[in-house]
Design an enzyme around this catalytic site. Structure first.
Site, mmCIF file in Angstrom:
data_model
loop_
_atom_site.group_PDB
_atom_site.id
_atom_site.type_symbol
_atom_site.label_atom_id
_atom_site.label_comp_id
_atom_site.label_asym_id
_atom_site.label_seq_id
_atom_site.Cartn_x
_atom_site.Cartn_y
_atom_site.Cartn_z
ATOM 1 N N ASP A 217 0.830 -1.210 0.000
ATOM 2 C CA ASP A 217 0.000 0.000 0.000
ATOM 3 C C ASP A 217 0.866 1.262 0.000
ATOM 4 O O ASP A 217 2.088 1.181 0.143
ATOM 5 C CB ASP A 217 -0.951 0.007 1.205
ATOM 6 N N ASN B 229 -7.440 0.087 14.014
ATOM 7 C CA ASN B 229 -8.847 -0.114 13.639
ATOM 8 C C ASN B 229 -9.058 -1.439 12.903
ATOM 9 O O ASN B 229 -10.119 -1.659 12.326
ATOM 10 C CB ASN B 229 -9.309 1.046 12.742
ATOM 11 N N HIS C 132 -7.386 -2.413 10.273
ATOM 12 C CA HIS C 132 -7.112 -2.418 8.830
ATOM 13 C C HIS C 132 -5.933 -3.333 8.497
ATOM 14 O O HIS C 132 -5.044 -3.540 9.306
ATOM 15 C CB HIS C 132 -6.933 -0.998 8.265
ATOM 16 N N GLU D 63 -9.675 -0.528 4.940
ATOM 17 C CA GLU D 63 -10.188 0.167 6.114
ATOM 18 C C GLU D 63 -11.533 -0.425 6.552
ATOM 19 O O GLU D 63 -12.180 -1.162 5.803
ATOM 20 C CB GLU D 63 -10.376 1.649 5.767
HETATM 21 C C1 F6R Z 1 1.683 -0.444 6.283
HETATM 22 C C2 F6R Z 1 0.329 -0.980 6.389
HETATM 23 C C3 F6R Z 1 -0.503 -0.819 7.604
HETATM 24 C C4 F6R Z 1 0.246 -1.227 8.874
HETATM 25 C C5 F6R Z 1 -0.648 -1.104 10.099
HETATM 26 C C6 F6R Z 1 0.137 -1.348 11.377
HETATM 27 O O1 F6R Z 1 2.192 -0.696 4.991
HETATM 28 O O2 F6R Z 1 -0.141 -1.551 5.461
HETATM 29 O O3 F6R Z 1 -1.663 -1.591 7.460
HETATM 30 O O4 F6R Z 1 0.699 -2.532 8.750
HETATM 31 O O5 F6R Z 1 -1.213 0.166 10.179
HETATM 32 O O6 F6R Z 1 1.106 -0.351 11.507
HETATM 33 P P1 F6R Z 1 2.246 -0.456 12.584
HETATM 34 O O7 F6R Z 1 3.041 -1.658 12.248
HETATM 35 O O8 F6R Z 1 3.066 0.808 12.414
HETATM 36 O O9 F6R Z 1 1.577 -0.560 13.902
#
Ligand code: F6R
Length: 246
Positions: free
Chosen positions: A67, A136, A138, A143
């Site tokens: 992403d 959340n 995701h 989302e």
């Molecule tokens: C990043 C991504 C997000 C993160 C998620 C957790 O490329 O796709 O979905 O994996 O927000 O983020 P962290 O690891 O920073 O807690």
């Protein structure tokens, strides 16, 4: 979903890296999709160490980006692309030909989605997809209330994601949209690895594993899949009723 609880972040990262190394040693031309964000960073260190010590060889692998924040390019420290290059690709000399990453600056995001989907389909399917979990629920930028049948798509970011985004950037950025692989890509992957650590993730980990399967919590959508491995540390697992401690 196979859940394995490790004592701490370090152990969780080691086990995750070992899993990927083992996979690549069995299938050297794997297509890998590795999340950005903070959770996988130590896993990447272990992958790099193994590559340097010749315990694994990524030279035949391909890498597809999970992403990106729309409007941010590789030059922005904290963008997904910058994170992957700085923390992994550049450190083990992965060549440009091996990588397909969303360009957050693409003028036509629909064409960008097609380009990335095409790269995946032309390589068969994703072998291993490594995912962190957002506060959340995701996965990538899938989302809350995502349509589960999507491939690559552009998405309006959830307020929680916007709030959390500041932790990645040195300067203030105003992110509104993301571009992401879809749940359909995740479901079709040969192997899905979820990782989470720390007490702040305990609630969303519980919802992911033991909550209702619902699009409101995208990570819950993979709870019944047999090919999902969930590596978590004790803090993140602290609210689970049942889990397999190692
Ligand atoms: C990043 C991504 C997000 C993160 C998620 C957790 O490329 O796709 O979905 O994996 O927000 O983020 P962290 O690891 O920073 O807690």
């Amino acid at each position: 979903m196979n859940i394995k609880v490790q004592t701490n972040y370090e152990e969780m990262s080691k086990v995750t890296a070992e899993f990927i190394i083992n996979y690549v040693n069995h299938k050297p031309d794997s297509l890998l999709c590795l999340a950005g964000g903070h959770t996988p960073l130590r896993t990447f260190d272990y992958l790099i160490e193994a590559a340097i010590n010749r315990q694994v060889d990524f030279s035949e692998c391909k890498f597809v980006g999970l992403d990106e924040w729309v409007g941010l390019g590789k030059s922005v420290k904290g963008s997904c692309q910058e994170t992957l290059y700085t923390s992994l690709f550049d450190r083990i000399s992965i060549s440009e030909e091996q990588i397909c990453f969303f360009n957050g600056l693409a003028e036509d995001t629909a064409v960008e989605c097609k380009r990335v989907d095409h790269f995946i389909f032309e390589n068969g399917k994703i072998d291993v997809i490594l995912l962190g979990i957002g506060m959340n629920g995701h996965l990538g930028f899938n989302e809350p209330n995502v349509s589960p049948d999507l491939y690559s798509h552009v998405v309006g970011l959830d307020p929680v994601t916007k709030d959390v985004s500041s932790k990645y950037f040195e300067e203030e950025v105003n992110v509104k949209q993301g571009i992401s692989l879809g749940i359909q890509h995740i479901v079709e992957s040969d192997t899905v690895i979820l990782i989470a650590n720390g007490a702040k993730k305990a609630d969303i980990v519980k919802q992911t594993v033991e909550g209702e399967k619902t699009v409101e919590v995208p990570s819950s959508l993979v709870q019944d899949l047999p090919n999902v491995h969930f590596f978590i540390d004790e803090e993140a697992a602290s609210l689970l009723e049942k889990s397999d401690k190692e």
